[in-house]
Design an enzyme around this catalytic site. Structure first.
Site, PDB file in Angstrom:
ATOM      1  N   CYS A 193      16.441  15.404  -0.222  1.00 49.05           N
ATOM      2  CA  CYS A 193      17.616  15.999   0.434  1.00 49.05           C
ATOM      3  C   CYS A 193      17.471  17.506   0.593  1.00 49.05           C
ATOM      4  O   CYS A 193      17.707  18.265  -0.356  1.00 49.05           O
ATOM      5  CB  CYS A 193      18.868  15.657  -0.370  1.00 49.05           C
ATOM      6  SG  CYS A 193      20.351  16.388   0.337  1.00 49.05           S
ATOM      7  N   CYS A 205      20.721  19.447   0.039  1.00 49.70           N
ATOM      8  CA  CYS A 205      21.117  19.613  -1.365  1.00 49.70           C
ATOM      9  C   CYS A 205      20.255  20.664  -2.067  1.00 49.70           C
ATOM     10  O   CYS A 205      20.757  21.459  -2.854  1.00 49.70           O
ATOM     11  CB  CYS A 205      20.962  18.303  -2.128  1.00 49.70           C
ATOM     12  SG  CYS A 205      21.514  16.842  -1.259  1.00 49.70           S
ATOM     13  N   ASP A 206      18.950  20.654  -1.814  1.00 51.08           N
ATOM     14  CA  ASP A 206      18.024  21.415  -2.665  1.00 51.08           C
ATOM     15  C   ASP A 206      17.281  22.554  -1.961  1.00 51.08           C
ATOM     16  O   ASP A 206      16.599  23.340  -2.624  1.00 51.08           O
ATOM     17  CB  ASP A 206      16.987  20.454  -3.273  1.00 51.08           C
ATOM     18  CG  ASP A 206      17.657  19.397  -4.138  1.00 51.08           C
ATOM     19  OD1 ASP A 206      18.623  19.752  -4.836  1.00 51.08           O
ATOM     20  OD2 ASP A 206      17.238  18.232  -4.098  1.00 51.08           O
TER      21      ASP A 206
END
Ligand code: NAP
Length: 308
Positions: A131, A134-135
């Site tokens: 992701c 997300c990261d």
């Protein structure tokens, strides 16, 4: 006894929830371990009709959930552990307890596929992720790589150029599967360097267990080499979340649920919608359309059980 349980809170599940709630069924909607589904891990969605400037995936999902709640849908954090048909209804096991329902909409979606290399599970969160949204921000001014050649890989690679010093796009062929607009956008970005005919052979970590590099294998020559990257973003597609239904609901050889006469499964009162059953279109709008169809099919089924 519930009237309708909806498994999943992606586009399909939430659309089913809006329709079922507006039909006064007060559906119980189950949010599993990936609430909001794939849209909640994406950035700008430019192809969902009605948003001419695009809309953020998480915002679209939050709006759908609020819309379903407004009409009486009930939400619960729970994962289906098991499923079995009974006479005139079905049973799902949630948090070790069996719950009975007259109808069930399975919209549990599909989860990221991994490469299957050694130590993969333990490396997630230590320089390995599926992701970018997300990261990505954790990897500023360092080189990273994305594995895959589809829309997800191109979208993630483009997004990561906001943070990373360099984004290697590693693909096993020399042609991208992604749509032309996404592929062109990625390949035109000076920070993205495609590496063709190549697979990732090994993750290499530093003394503290964080990703420091990968071993790449050229699939034409067989030659291997080391590439320094601080994070690997795997974007090689998805597998359907159908494990609790194995042996009960009919599936194809890849585990996708089979539908008949619209969204019905082989068990009366059980319907399937979205990526859990669709390996062809896999779009937010097609998942939403199927969620609507499944709620209507379930409504029709319930009205035959007892006039509503
Ligand atoms: P995908 O289209 O199935 O692409 C998966 C990619 O990973 C392919 O390029 C495939 O290579 C590669 N791959 C698969 N297994 C591999 C392995 N074991 N090792 C190395 N490479 C592997 O999946 P996706 O990109 O996640 O897209 C899924 C669906 O969502 C598509 O319909 C897509 O259009 C849609 N989507 C849309 C958007 C958007 O419109 N904003 C964004 C993301 C996704 P090959 O090409 O060689 O098979």
């Amino acid at each position: 006894m519930e009237k309708m349980i909806i498994v999943g809170t992606g586009c399909a599940g939430l659309t089913a929830a809006i329709y079922a709630a507006r039909a006064n069924f007060a559906p119980l909607v189950l949010e599993g371990h990936e609430p909001g589904g794939q849209l909640s891990t994406t950035t700008l969605v430019e192809n969902f009709p009605g948003f001419k400037e695009g809309i953020d995936g998480p915002e679209l999902i939050m709006n759908m959930k609020a819309q379903a709640e407004r009409f009486g849908a009930r939400f619960q954090y729970a994962t289906v552990e098991a499923f079995e048909p009974a006479t005139g209804h079905v049973r799902v096991k949630l948090d070790s307890q069996w719950v009975e329902t007259q109808s069930l909409v399975v919209a549990s979606g599909a989860s990221a596929r991994w490469l299957g290399l050694p130590r993969e599970k333990e490396l997630v969160g230590h320089g390995l992720t599926s992701c970018a949204t997300c990261d990505g921000a954790f990897y500023r001014n360092v080189p990273v790589c994305v594995i895959g050649g589809g829309d997800s890989a191109c979208e993630e690679a483009s997004f990561l150029t906001r943070f990373a010093s360099k984004v290697y796009l590693i693909h096993r062929r020399d042609g991208l599967r992604a749509s032309k607009i996404m592929a062109d956008r990625a390949l035109a970005n000076p920070k993205i360097e495609p590496i063709w005919h190549t697979e990732l052979a090994e993750y290499l970590t530093d003394d503290s267990g964080e990703m420091r590099a990968v071993t790449l294998r050229n699939l034409k020559s067989g030659a291997t080499r080391e590439l320094e990257v601080k994070c690997v973003f795997v974007a090689i597609g998805h597998v359907p979340n159908t494990a609790p239904f194995k042996g009960q609901l009919d599936m194809d050889e890849n585990g996708y649920l089979l539908q008949r006469n619209g969204t019905q499964t082989n068990i009366p009162g059980v319907f399937a919608a979205g990526d859990v059953a669709d390996h062809v279109y896999r779009q937010a709008i097609t998942a939403a359309g199927q969620g609507c169809a499944a709620a209507l099919d379930a409504e029709r089924y319930l009205s035959h059980l007892e006039p509503h």
